[in-house]
Design an enzyme around this catalytic site. Structure first.
Site, PDB file in Angstrom:
ATOM      1  N   GLY A  30     -37.830-118.797 -36.972  1.00 21.00           N
ATOM      2  CA  GLY A  30     -37.420-119.025 -38.352  1.00 21.00           C
ATOM      3  C   GLY A  30     -38.473-118.700 -39.382  1.00 21.00           C
ATOM      4  N   ARG A  31     -39.739-118.601 -38.979  1.00 20.17           N
ATOM      5  CA  ARG A  31     -40.781-118.190 -39.920  1.00 20.17           C
ATOM      6  C   ARG A  31     -41.825-117.318 -39.215  1.00 20.17           C
ATOM      7  NH1 ARG A  31     -44.849-123.248 -41.133  1.00 20.17           N
ATOM      8  NH2 ARG A  31     -44.813-124.238 -39.084  1.00 20.17           N
TER       9      ARG A  31
ATOM     10  N   ASP B 184     -38.409-125.486 -26.656  1.00 25.85           N
ATOM     11  CA  ASP B 184     -38.618-124.198 -27.330  1.00 25.85           C
ATOM     12  C   ASP B 184     -40.096-123.962 -27.633  1.00 25.85           C
ATOM     13  OD1 ASP B 184     -37.793-126.411 -29.232  1.00 25.85           O
ATOM     14  OD2 ASP B 184     -38.650-125.007 -30.666  1.00 25.85           O
TER      15      ASP B 184
END
Length: 451
Positions: free
Chosen positions: A92-93, A252
């Site tokens: 996500g980043r 994750d």
């Protein structure tokens, strides 16, 4: 860029294909101020010859490096986050933007943190605070010195944006970080394929990991699980010997190579306190210092569950059962290593490890002080009766290294939270980076002395 003879590009990740990633574009930052370049790591992959301008172009503006990935790829995965399954996550980043091989032909990924939004950003801004980048430098340097398998921070560039964060004073400064890691394939990568019941992609991923991250032929999922069990058990043991608390051991965040990475609320424990936590939001102590082996073992259990898609349960369970004994064996190597001794045999190493744990737990002796004082096998007289068994077992061991390195003439190099804040304060207040660079020098001296 000038191509170094040590520059060995690769594109292995592209062999996985579309189900595994999304092509993305890096953020266009208003500024790019180089704050840290790790030339020691860069030398191993042939990037040390870059000028600072070239460094920024490739590692902050993300102009593609020659003959590797043509554009950044945001990896897809799922994961258990504090034991709750989340199918709506991914890079996500960050993204992977290059693959290179080191002198041993080991495949390494160049991945980012704070490089902008991706399809997996959800409601985040895709950015990294400068303080977060500084903290990651300190974590990776310290863990590398303490013999913990870890990603390395390759680059930190300040990007000139004001960020708002709820857990630190805002607005705060922004940065983009590049990490050098032995793959970015996570247990969560397998979980996503199991969720979608994608047998073909699961077999392809098993073969990719075996070939590129373990240098083994074939696509045997049981063999892969056995390798991951061994590597992650070693990681858990070395966390304990280092006194390190990762803080967020979600599935994750567990790399299938057993290499620690992605440092958020990490801390080093001041004493051997099993209940010590790193994250203020870990209110149940799920990822406390003493529970990290359990947490990592639980995550590996999720990998075994995923591999049932393409393998029988019984051999997977048999491989999984190896985690606890492998952890104990790895801990009996990690603690004597940090003490600078070699025990006469494995039972003696295990006895020494248990004695050290009991003595530290009962006396609350500072961890770094103890390992510093006892290095080489001789424990000072100032350590009382609680350390009698430790002293005797050390006397029976052989020194692995002596104390001739200049490091041993000073004080132990620690990285407790107060010092992290003390290093950050002059950066925040005066843009003074000298304490950070001095600390990196001290950490590397410790690493040389230990190794």
């Amino acid at each position: 860029m000038p191509v170094s003879p040590h520059y060995r590009p690769d594109t292995a990740l592209l062999s996985l294909g579309e189900p595994f990633y999304d092509p993305v574009v890096a953020a266009d930052f208003p500024q790019t101020i180089l704050r840290y370049r790790n030339d020691r790591a860069a030398t191993q992959i042939g990037l040390d010859t870059l000028t600072d301008a070239e460094w920024i172009a490739h590692l902050a503006r993300f102009t593609p490096l020659p003959d590797t990935l043509p554009q950044p790829l945001a990896l897809r995965y799922h994961g258990h986050q504090f034991r709750h399954y989340n199918p709506d996550i991914g890079d996500g980043r960050g993204f992977t933007f290059a693959q290179l091989r080191d002198g041993a032909r080991r495949l390494l990924d160049l991945g980012t943190k704070g490089s902008g939004t991706t399809p997996w950003s959800r409601f985040g801004d895709g950015r990294l605070t400068l303080k977060g980048g500084v903290r990651e430098i300190l974590a990776t340097e310290m863990l590398e010195a303490l013999n913990v398998p870890t990603s390395r921070t390759l680059s930190l560039v300040e990007t000139g944006e004001a960020l708002d964060r709820g857990d630190e004073p805002s607005p705060t400064r922004s940065a983009v970080l590049v990490r050098l890691s032995h793959g970015h394939i996570r247990i969560g990568t397998f979980q996503r394929l199991a969720w979608h019941r994608d047998e073909n992609a699961m077999r392809r991923l098993v073969a990719y990991v075996l070939a590129n991250l373990y240098d083994e032929p074939g696509d045997d999922p049981v063999r892969l699980l056995d390798l991951v069990v061994a590597r992650t058990a070693t990681l858990a043991a070395r966390y304990m010997a280092a006194g390190f608390v990762h803080g967020v051991l979600n599935s994750d965040n567990i790399n299938v190579t057993g290499e620690s990475f992605d440092y958020g609320p990490w801390r080093f424990a001041p004493i051997w306190d099993p209940g010590f936590t790193a994250a203020y939001f870990d209110q149940t102590g799920l990822y406390a210092y003493g529970r990290q082996p359990e947490a990592i073992g639980w995550d590996v259990m999720q990998l075994a569950s995923c591999l049932r898609l393409i393998a029988d349960s019984d051999p997977l369970v048999a491989a999984l059962d190896g985690f606890a004994p492998r952890f104990q064996a790895a801990l009996a190597e990690a603690v004597p290593w940090r003490l600078g001794v070699v025990s006469v045999d494995e039972p003696a190493a295990r006895a020494l490890t248990r004695a050290v744990e009991r003595a530290l737990l009962s006396t609350q002796t500072p961890l770094d002080r103890f390992f510093f004082d006892a290095f080489g096998g001789t424990l000072p007289d100032t350590y009382g009766d609680e350390f009698a068994e430790v002293r005797a077992l050390l006397a029976a061991a052989a020194p692995r290294r002596d104390r001739t390195h200049a490091y041993w003439s000073g004080n132990p190099c620690s990285m407790l939270i107060d010092e992290v804040e003390a290093i950050w304060s002059p950066i925040a207040e005066h843009d003074d980076w000298s304490p950070l660079h001095a600390k990196i020098t001290a950490i590397r001296a410790m690493g040389d002395a230990l190794a």
